[in-house]
Design a protein around this motif. Structure first.
Motif, short mmCIF file in Angstrom:
data_model
loop_
_atom_site.label_atom_id
_atom_site.label_comp_id
_atom_site.label_asym_id
_atom_site.label_seq_id
_atom_site.Cartn_x
_atom_site.Cartn_y
_atom_site.Cartn_z
N PRO A 1 -7.35 -12.77 4.01
CA PRO A 1 -6.86 -12.41 2.68
C PRO A 1 -5.35 -12.19 2.69
CG PRO A 1 -8.84 -11.16 3.21
CD PRO A 1 -8.44 -11.88 4.47
N HIS A 2 -4.72 -12.43 1.54
CA HIS A 2 -3.26 -12.39 1.45
C HIS A 2 -2.69 -11.05 1.91
CE1 HIS A 2 0.78 -13.09 0.03
NE2 HIS A 2 0.69 -12.10 -0.84
N VAL A 3 -3.25 -9.95 1.43
CA VAL A 3 -2.72 -8.64 1.79
C VAL A 3 -2.88 -8.38 3.28
CG1 VAL A 3 -2.97 -6.14 1.46
CG2 VAL A 3 -3.11 -7.68 -0.50
N GLU A 4 -3.98 -8.84 3.87
CA GLU A 4 -4.19 -8.66 5.30
C GLU A 4 -3.15 -9.44 6.11
OE1 GLU A 4 -6.13 -6.50 6.90
OE2 GLU A 4 -6.45 -5.76 4.87
N LYS A 5 -2.80 -10.63 5.64
CA LYS A 5 -1.75 -11.41 6.30
C LYS A 5 -0.44 -10.62 6.33
CE LYS A 5 -3.48 -16.00 5.00
NZ LYS A 5 -3.21 -17.20 4.19
N LEU A 6 -0.09 -10.06 5.16
CA LEU A 6 1.15 -9.29 5.07
C LEU A 6 1.11 -8.08 6.00
CD1 LEU A 6 1.62 -9.35 1.18
CD2 LEU A 6 2.88 -10.69 2.86
N LYS A 7 -0.03 -7.41 6.05
CA LYS A 7 -0.16 -6.23 6.92
C LYS A 7 -0.06 -6.61 8.40
CE LYS A 7 -2.90 -3.36 3.76
NZ LYS A 7 -4.22 -2.75 3.50
N GLN A 8 -0.66 -7.72 8.77
CA GLN A 8 -0.58 -8.18 10.16
C GLN A 8 0.86 -8.50 10.54
OE1 GLN A 8 -3.37 -11.36 11.06
NE2 GLN A 8 -5.03 -10.31 9.99
N GLN A 9 1.57 -9.16 9.61
CA GLN A 9 2.99 -9.45 9.87
C GLN A 9 3.78 -8.17 10.05
OE1 GLN A 9 3.22 -12.31 6.35
NE2 GLN A 9 4.73 -13.18 7.72
N LEU A 10 3.53 -7.20 9.18
CA LEU A 10 4.27 -5.94 9.23
C LEU A 10 4.01 -5.20 10.54
CD1 LEU A 10 6.12 -3.99 7.72
CD2 LEU A 10 4.08 -2.99 6.66
N GLU A 11 2.76 -5.20 10.99
CA GLU A 11 2.40 -4.49 12.22
C GLU A 11 3.05 -5.09 13.45
OE1 GLU A 11 -1.82 -4.57 12.29
OE2 GLU A 11 -2.06 -3.11 10.65
N ILE A 12 3.25 -6.40 13.45
CA ILE A 12 3.76 -7.07 14.64
C ILE A 12 5.29 -7.04 14.72
CG2 ILE A 12 4.06 -9.44 13.79
CD1 ILE A 12 2.25 -8.44 17.04
N VAL A 13 5.97 -6.73 13.61
CA VAL A 13 7.44 -6.76 13.58
C VAL A 13 8.06 -5.85 14.64
CG1 VAL A 13 9.45 -6.08 12.20
CG2 VAL A 13 7.75 -7.62 11.24
#
Length: 321
Positions: free
Chosen positions: A227-239
């Motif tokens: 899901p779109h929001v999960e993609k964004l959260k995964q990106q944020l966590e890995i930064v």
């Protein structure tokens, strides 16, 4: 004294596959159709496919004398990061091009043009190409960037702000650049984006503006299904991990990216909340807006994201109907 021998192949192509039986023929046809008159080392890094992917690849053996096939062990599923680590290591060519089994190339001159670029642009350790995104479920093609006949040079900071390179299948690397990637890169979840940021720490990325590849989004893809929001959260966590991996040299750029991702997540959550709003709630909001001072409404129009504004209007209109 260490003696450096000249690679037996000027180019290696790393074919990365996992359950790609529905797409692999198109990928291989685009590879074997390259107008390129030199030997090609083909490294097959299959990550324990459970379908017919490997059998289909083997059908191409002996069809073209330019290709030498080299299969990596396919009995154990390693995951994408470890699979790329061993794939990069196995390549012996001066240059390494990547082709993922569900993508394909659309220019017969892709390999030659990328080699020509790297042969003459020593400021670049990576040459990427423009590409089409294929949204398979919607039968929709669109170019990633404006189509042109020239090239542009991209820095690591540019790539953090906007991952223009986009996917491994557009990439050709100098093998020496892959050999100097930090080992910690392969101990975390790493994809093309951070690999290319690390490559660009000490060089520029050449981006050829002509589309020569197709990046396929399909329902079987793990990233497509997220899901779109999960993609964004995964990106944020890995930064933060990527920031540490690059020794905080790009900390300011990663901070800007984190703030942007936070904003996108908040907006997406608001959109979801409005989307499930009941008719009675929407009606109350509509009536409340009638009593708000015009100046407050003007301010709200400025700061509410356009997508959210459109959704609120649709919900209110739905209730009015």
């Amino acid at each position: 004294m260490q003696i450096h021998t000249k690679p037996s192949h000027r180019i290696s192509v790393l074919l990365v596959t996992f359950n790609h039986e529905n797409y692999i023929r198109q990928a291989l046809n685009s590879l074997f159709g390259q107008v390129f008159n030199e030997p090609i080392e083909l490294i097959i890094a299959d990550d324990a496919s459970s379908d017919a992917t490997l059998n289909l690849i083997k059908e191409y053996e002996g069809k073209d004398d330019r290709f030498t096939f080299k299969y990596l062990d396919s009995t154990t599923n390693l995951g994408i990061t470890k699979n790329y680590k061993r794939g990069f290591s196995a390549c012996l060519g001066q240059y390494v091009a990547v082709l993922e089994g569900d993508d394909y190339w659309i220019s017969a001159f892709k390999l030659q043009r990328q080699i020509d670029f790297l042969d003459t642009h020593w400021e670049s350790d990576l040459c990427s190409v423009n590409y089409f995104v294929l949204e398979e479920d919607r039968f929709h093609f669109h170019p990633r960037a404006a189509i042109g006949n020239g090239h542009r040079l991209i820095s690591a900071r540019d790539l953090i702000a906007d991952n223009l390179v986009g996917n491994f299948s557009t990439c050709m690397y100098r093998k020496t650049a892959l050999d100097t990637l930090p080992l910690k890169l392969f101990e975390i979840c790493s994809y093309d984006w951070i690999v290319n940021i690390c490559v660009a720490r000490s060089s520029l990325i050449g981006f050829l503006e002509e589309p020569m590849s197709v990046y396929r989004l399909h329902s079987n893809g793990v990233w497509t299904q997220t899901p779109h929001v999960e993609k964004l959260k995964q990106q944020l966590e890995i930064v933060p991990e990527y920031d540490n991996l690059t020794n905080n040299v790009f900390h300011a750029e990663f901070e800007v990216l984190s703030n942007r991702l936070h904003h996108k997540i908040q907006t997406a959550n608001l959109v979801d909340a409005v989307a499930v709003m009941t008719p009675s709630t929407a009606g109350k909001i509509s009536r409340m807006m009638d009593y708000l001072p015009p100046v407050l409404l003007s301010v709200a129009r400025v700061f509410i994201p356009p997508k959210l504004k459109r959704l609120i209007v649709r919900v209110i209109q739905r209730d009015a109907a």
